[in-house]
Design a protein around this motif. Structure first.
Motif, PDB file in Angstrom:
ATOM      1  N   LYS A   1       0.833  -1.211   0.000  1.00  0.00           N
ATOM      2  CA  LYS A   1       0.000   0.000   0.000  1.00  0.00           C
ATOM      3  C   LYS A   1       0.859   1.249   0.000  1.00  0.00           C
ATOM      4  O   LYS A   1       0.593   2.200  -0.721  1.00  0.00           O
ATOM      5  CB  LYS A   1      -0.906  -0.025   1.238  1.00  0.00           C
ATOM      6  CG  LYS A   1      -1.774   1.211   1.358  1.00  0.00           C
ATOM      7  CD  LYS A   1      -2.906   1.002   2.331  1.00  0.00           C
ATOM      8  CE  LYS A   1      -2.468   1.279   3.737  1.00  0.00           C
ATOM      9  NZ  LYS A   1      -3.601   1.362   4.662  1.00  0.00           N
ATOM     10  N   ILE A   2       1.892   1.274   0.867  1.00  0.00           N
ATOM     11  CA  ILE A   2       2.720   2.479   0.928  1.00  0.00           C
ATOM     12  C   ILE A   2       3.917   2.389   0.008  1.00  0.00           C
ATOM     13  O   ILE A   2       4.792   3.242   0.034  1.00  0.00           O
ATOM     14  CB  ILE A   2       3.202   2.759   2.366  1.00  0.00           C
ATOM     15  CG1 ILE A   2       3.992   1.571   2.912  1.00  0.00           C
ATOM     16  CG2 ILE A   2       2.028   3.065   3.251  1.00  0.00           C
ATOM     17  CD1 ILE A   2       4.547   1.836   4.284  1.00  0.00           C
ATOM     18  N   ASN A   3       3.950   1.363  -0.821  1.00  0.00           N
ATOM     19  CA  ASN A   3       5.035   1.170  -1.787  1.00  0.00           C
ATOM     20  C   ASN A   3       6.389   1.117  -1.088  1.00  0.00           C
ATOM     21  O   ASN A   3       7.340   1.797  -1.479  1.00  0.00           O
ATOM     22  CB  ASN A   3       5.015   2.306  -2.835  1.00  0.00           C
ATOM     23  CG  ASN A   3       5.681   1.892  -4.115  1.00  0.00           C
ATOM     24  OD1 ASN A   3       5.862   0.699  -4.368  1.00  0.00           O
ATOM     25  ND2 ASN A   3       6.079   2.857  -4.918  1.00  0.00           N
TER      26      ASN A   3
ATOM     27  N   ARG B   1       0.393  -4.011  -6.202  1.00  0.00           N
ATOM     28  CA  ARG B   1      -0.124  -2.646  -6.278  1.00  0.00           C
ATOM     29  C   ARG B   1      -1.229  -2.529  -7.321  1.00  0.00           C
ATOM     30  O   ARG B   1      -2.178  -1.777  -7.146  1.00  0.00           O
ATOM     31  CB  ARG B   1       1.003  -1.653  -6.578  1.00  0.00           C
ATOM     32  CG  ARG B   1       1.741  -1.212  -5.339  1.00  0.00           C
ATOM     33  CD  ARG B   1       2.811  -0.196  -5.639  1.00  0.00           C
ATOM     34  NE  ARG B   1       2.291   1.135  -5.893  1.00  0.00           N
ATOM     35  CZ  ARG B   1       1.970   1.999  -4.943  1.00  0.00           C
ATOM     36  NH1 ARG B   1       2.092   1.671  -3.685  1.00  0.00           N
ATOM     37  NH2 ARG B   1       1.527   3.197  -5.257  1.00  0.00           N
TER      38      ARG B   1
ATOM     39  N   LEU C   1      -4.329  -3.911  -5.753  1.00  0.00           N
ATOM     40  CA  LEU C   1      -4.817  -2.965  -4.749  1.00  0.00           C
ATOM     41  C   LEU C   1      -5.465  -1.755  -5.413  1.00  0.00           C
ATOM     42  O   LEU C   1      -6.434  -1.197  -4.903  1.00  0.00           O
ATOM     43  CB  LEU C   1      -3.681  -2.501  -3.837  1.00  0.00           C
ATOM     44  CG  LEU C   1      -3.299  -3.445  -2.708  1.00  0.00           C
ATOM     45  CD1 LEU C   1      -2.115  -2.892  -1.943  1.00  0.00           C
ATOM     46  CD2 LEU C   1      -4.461  -3.651  -1.769  1.00  0.00           C
ATOM     47  N   ALA C   2      -4.906  -1.358  -6.548  1.00  0.00           N
ATOM     48  CA  ALA C   2      -5.466  -0.181  -7.216  1.00  0.00           C
ATOM     49  C   ALA C   2      -6.890  -0.437  -7.682  1.00  0.00           C
ATOM     50  O   ALA C   2      -7.709   0.480  -7.707  1.00  0.00           O
ATOM     51  CB  ALA C   2      -4.590   0.200  -8.400  1.00  0.00           C
TER      52      ALA C   2
ATOM     53  N   THR D   1      -8.920  -2.450  -6.146  1.00  0.00           N
ATOM     54  CA  THR D   1      -9.765  -2.722  -4.983  1.00  0.00           C
ATOM     55  C   THR D   1     -10.278  -1.406  -4.459  1.00  0.00           C
ATOM     56  O   THR D   1      -9.751  -0.831  -3.528  1.00  0.00           O
ATOM     57  CB  THR D   1      -8.950  -3.433  -3.894  1.00  0.00           C
ATOM     58  OG1 THR D   1      -8.283  -4.532  -4.461  1.00  0.00           O
ATOM     59  CG2 THR D   1      -9.848  -3.902  -2.763  1.00  0.00           C
ATOM     60  N   THR D   2     -11.274  -0.912  -5.102  1.00  0.00           N
ATOM     61  CA  THR D   2     -11.805   0.369  -4.680  1.00  0.00           C
ATOM     62  C   THR D   2     -13.219   0.481  -5.202  1.00  0.00           C
ATOM     63  O   THR D   2     -13.672  -0.359  -5.958  1.00  0.00           O
ATOM     64  CB  THR D   2     -10.935   1.505  -5.226  1.00  0.00           C
ATOM     65  OG1 THR D   2     -11.491   2.747  -4.826  1.00  0.00           O
ATOM     66  CG2 THR D   2     -10.899   1.480  -6.735  1.00  0.00           C
TER      67      THR D   2
ATOM     68  N   HIS E   1     -16.088   2.959  -7.175  1.00  0.00           N
ATOM     69  CA  HIS E   1     -16.108   4.089  -8.106  1.00  0.00           C
ATOM     70  C   HIS E   1     -17.494   4.227  -8.698  1.00  0.00           C
ATOM     71  O   HIS E   1     -18.328   3.338  -8.577  1.00  0.00           O
ATOM     72  CB  HIS E   1     -15.070   3.872  -9.217  1.00  0.00           C
ATOM     73  CG  HIS E   1     -15.106   2.503  -9.811  1.00  0.00           C
ATOM     74  ND1 HIS E   1     -16.097   2.069 -10.649  1.00  0.00           N
ATOM     75  CD2 HIS E   1     -14.280   1.449  -9.681  1.00  0.00           C
ATOM     76  CE1 HIS E   1     -15.871   0.834 -11.005  1.00  0.00           C
ATOM     77  NE2 HIS E   1     -14.764   0.433 -10.439  1.00  0.00           N
ATOM     78  N   LEU E   2     -17.711   5.334  -9.350  1.00  0.00           N
ATOM     79  CA  LEU E   2     -18.962   5.537 -10.073  1.00  0.00           C
ATOM     80  C   LEU E   2     -18.985   4.560 -11.239  1.00  0.00           C
ATOM     81  O   LEU E   2     -17.947   4.063 -11.642  1.00  0.00           O
ATOM     82  CB  LEU E   2     -19.016   6.960 -10.613  1.00  0.00           C
ATOM     83  CG  LEU E   2     -19.094   8.084  -9.589  1.00  0.00           C
ATOM     84  CD1 LEU E   2     -18.880   9.411 -10.278  1.00  0.00           C
ATOM     85  CD2 LEU E   2     -20.433   8.058  -8.903  1.00  0.00           C
ATOM     86  N   PRO E   3     -20.156   4.319 -11.799  1.00  0.00           N
ATOM     87  CA  PRO E   3     -20.189   3.432 -12.967  1.00  0.00           C
ATOM     88  C   PRO E   3     -19.252   3.956 -14.049  1.00  0.00           C
ATOM     89  O   PRO E   3     -19.220   5.158 -14.324  1.00  0.00           O
ATOM     90  CB  PRO E   3     -21.640   3.518 -13.446  1.00  0.00           C
ATOM     91  CG  PRO E   3     -22.384   4.202 -12.409  1.00  0.00           C
ATOM     92  CD  PRO E   3     -21.487   4.737 -11.377  1.00  0.00           C
ATOM     93  N   GLN E   4     -18.470   3.043 -14.622  1.00  0.00           N
ATOM     94  CA  GLN E   4     -17.461   3.463 -15.592  1.00  0.00           C
ATOM     95  C   GLN E   4     -17.909   3.171 -17.005  1.00  0.00           C
ATOM     96  O   GLN E   4     -18.519   2.130 -17.268  1.00  0.00           O
ATOM     97  CB  GLN E   4     -16.150   2.730 -15.328  1.00  0.00           C
ATOM     98  CG  GLN E   4     -15.542   3.134 -14.018  1.00  0.00           C
ATOM     99  CD  GLN E   4     -14.181   2.541 -13.845  1.00  0.00           C
ATOM    100  OE1 GLN E   4     -13.967   1.391 -14.172  1.00  0.00           O
ATOM    101  NE2 GLN E   4     -13.257   3.320 -13.339  1.00  0.00           N
ATOM    102  N   VAL E   5     -17.535   4.067 -17.900  1.00  0.00           N
ATOM    103  CA  VAL E   5     -17.877   3.888 -19.308  1.00  0.00           C
ATOM    104  C   VAL E   5     -16.986   2.809 -19.881  1.00  0.00           C
ATOM    105  O   VAL E   5     -15.763   2.895 -19.795  1.00  0.00           O
ATOM    106  CB  VAL E   5     -17.638   5.206 -20.068  1.00  0.00           C
ATOM    107  CG1 VAL E   5     -17.786   5.005 -21.549  1.00  0.00           C
ATOM    108  CG2 VAL E   5     -18.594   6.262 -19.588  1.00  0.00           C
TER     109      VAL E   5
ATOM    110  N   LEU F   1     -22.075   0.641 -19.234  1.00  0.00           N
ATOM    111  CA  LEU F   1     -21.451   1.031 -17.971  1.00  0.00           C
ATOM    112  C   LEU F   1     -21.072  -0.200 -17.182  1.00  0.00           C
ATOM    113  O   LEU F   1     -21.747  -1.221 -17.237  1.00  0.00           O
ATOM    114  CB  LEU F   1     -22.421   1.864 -17.127  1.00  0.00           C
ATOM    115  CG  LEU F   1     -22.937   3.146 -17.749  1.00  0.00           C
ATOM    116  CD1 LEU F   1     -23.981   3.758 -16.858  1.00  0.00           C
ATOM    117  CD2 LEU F   1     -21.803   4.131 -17.948  1.00  0.00           C
TER     118      LEU F   1
END
Lengths: 199, 357
Positions: free
Chosen positions: B217-219, B254, B257-258, B260-261, B263-267, B297
């Motif tokens: 996470k903290i690289n 990484r 992990l990136a 794993t979040t 978000h709004l619906p993505q195009v 979406l």
């Protein structure tokens, strides 16, 4: 395209023949108002008293005229055809010219009213966009991720809904390119041929 | 800001950039006029001159060249003096015009310097303070070979990294929860692990995974991982294996992990259709082109990367995936032109920003 009126219609409209010009203009005005807002009974009773005819007769005339105008607007009848329709009824030429003029001036308005009667798909109103850079999240620090946030305003039956959507650069570019292709389609020969020939 | 006695400059415009207290600070002042003077103040926790390989040419260079030399070559310092654990460097260049349009902004200049100074400093001050004690102490459970045999250790790390990179599932290491029995380690994939006490295995797995994830996470560098491990008394050989494995998989970790979040619906895609609207029951002779656009979406949010077997089976059996959606709307030609203009504008903005950087 000439509108062919039924006999009953013709009878109703015969009444107009005998009236002076101002009365006719008044009738036309009332019938267009009828298309805009519906029947106004007070107006009818007033008119029937002044003309010394029963209310039903006034109503019949108004509705007949309204139907004529609505049908003509719906079919987008041009001037000559409209004149021809009126000639069949046997009106005097000045009367014809007058009514035709009134028809032309109100045609677009009547068409707008008619288009509102039809159903409407949800359609695009506006787009707002924003460019962000994501720096961190709970799972991962020290990121540099560019991303776009878009807000589509879509209108559906009078209410405007907002749709929030995210995108990265590649997807946005693809979206822009695809829709650009879509726009260019109208200028293609095939589309032009169809659009020119369907009149 | 710079005090007059120290700098001896007048009409000085100063910009001050503060970074985290652990990292070097640079303050820059640019004199207006024919003499361009740059003052760089470097503050470090332990100010050691040998680290300051900043050498600045004393030539009639304009600022852009100075900037380039900073990045690529050592530069000669004209003056240098110390004051309260800070080192001041003064660089002077003489230009022909007071302000040249080719000059880069002071911000870019400072970032150029900071880039060099921060380069060697990546890990300073980053500590794994967020790990709870239970995790750190749990590392000790696989520290010694007596309690945790080598074969089991190997299985543990292979299994853990496999789970983190989504190649295997937790059940391969830990077994499944069945009925009344708490943990049933009858998995064939980890025979050596199943011989040990279930609680120990769980603790070891938990602390190892937490440690690796926190480091990713903290690289953190592999050296930091080694530090934490040796602090808790893990065998040197095991430390080596773990840190090497961590280093190899750092980018992959990484990346997972990136994603794993939330978000709004993505195009993800777009479909369009061109119709010719001729007539309706209320009007005829409309004759207008009409577009229907449908934007695909993706609504999936990966808030947990580790799926159990049940979840995987559910997906395969073809249950409706509520994570895909479509945004459909219609528009006429003018509206679509408007939409396309706005999208192109957005795309150009990014390209423009990218070019100026």
């Amino acid at each position: 395209m000439i509108i062919l009126l039924e006999d009953k219609h013709k009878e109703d409209l015969q009444f107009i023949k005998e009236q002076p010009t101002e009365v006719i203009a008044e009738f036309v005005r009332i019938s267009i108002e009828f298309l805009r807002r519906g029947a106004n009974v007070k107006l009818y009773s007033g008119a029937s008293k002044s003309l010394r005819v029963p209310v039903a007769q006034v109503e019949a005339v108004v509705e007949g005229l309204s139907w004529l105008f609505a049908e003509a607007s719906r079919l987008l009848v041009n001037e000559e055809d409209f004149l021809a329709t009126l000639t069949i009824l046997g009106f005097s030429p000045e009367l014809n010219a007058q009514i035709t003029e009134l028809y032309i001036s109100h045609r677009s308005e009547i068409r707008t009213i008619q288009s509102q009667l039809s159903f409407d798909l949800p359609h695009y109103k506006d787009l707002n966009w924003r460019f962000d850079v994501q720096l961190s999240s709970r799972s991962l620090r020290n990121q540099v991720t560019p991303l776009f946030t878009l807000c589509f305003n879509i209108e559906d039956n009078g209410e405007t809904k907002k749709y929030y959507v995210e995108s990265d650069y590649t997807n946005l570019k693809h979206l822009a390119d695809e829709l650009d292709n879509a726009l260019r389609e109208t200028k293609s020969t095939h589309s032009r041929r169809i659009m020119r020939n369907i009149k | 800001m710079i005090s007059p006695e120290v700098s001896g400059m007048k009409d000085c415009a100063c910009w001050c950039f503060e970074q985290e207290h652990e990292c070097p600070r640079a303050m820059i002042g640019v004199n207006r006029g024919y003499i361009q003077t740059v003052l760089v103040r470097v503050t470090r926790r332990s100010c050691d001159e040998s680290h300051l390989s900043l050498v600045i040419h004393e030539d009639q260079l304009s600022l852009p060249l100075l900037y380039n030399t900073l990045l690529h070559q050592p530069i000669l310092m004209t003056h240098k003096w110390r004051m309260d654990a800070s080192v001041f460097l003064q660089v002077s260049t003489v230009t022909d015009e007071p302000e040249s349009s080719e000059l880069i902004s002071p911000a870019q200049f400072v970032y150029g310097i900071l880039g060099i100074l921060c380069g060697s400093d990546r890990n300073s001050g980053i500590e794994m303070q967020d790990l709870p004690q239970s995790v750190v102490k749990g590392v000790a459970s696989f520290s010694s070979s007596k309690e945790f045999p080598d074969a089991a250790f190997r299985e543990l790390i292979e299994g853990s990294f496999g789970v983190l990179l989504n190649k295997s599932s937790e059940e391969d290491i830990l077994g499944t929860l069945e009925g009344i029995s708490f943990i049933d380690l009858t998995s064939i994939a980890a025979p050596n692990l199943s011989k040990l006490d279930a609680i120990d295995v769980k603790r070891a797995y938990g602390s190892l995974v937490s440690l690796i994830l926190e480091a990713a996470k903290i690289n953190a560098d592999a050296s930091l991982v080694k530090e934490v491990l040796t602090q808790e008394g893990v065998d040197a050989k095991r430390v080596e294996t773990l840190s090497k494995l961590y280093n190899d998989t750092r980018t992959a970790l990484r990346t997972t992990l990136a994603s794993t979040t939330f978000h709004l619906p993505q195009v993800i895609g777009v479909d369009w259709r061109l119709d010719y609207y001729m007539k309706s029951n209320t009007q005829e002779k409309i004759n207008l082109p009409l577009y229907t656009v449908s934007i695909d979406l993706d609504k999936t949010t990966h808030t947990t990367q580790i799926q159990t077997r049940e979840e995987e089976n559910a997906e395969e059996s073809g249950r409706t995936d509520a994570s895909k959606d479509k945004l459909t709307f219609s528009c006429n030609q003018d509206q679509l032109t408007d939409l396309v203009t706005k999208l192109r504008d957005a795309v150009k903005q990014l390209e423009r920003t990218h070019n100026t950087l």
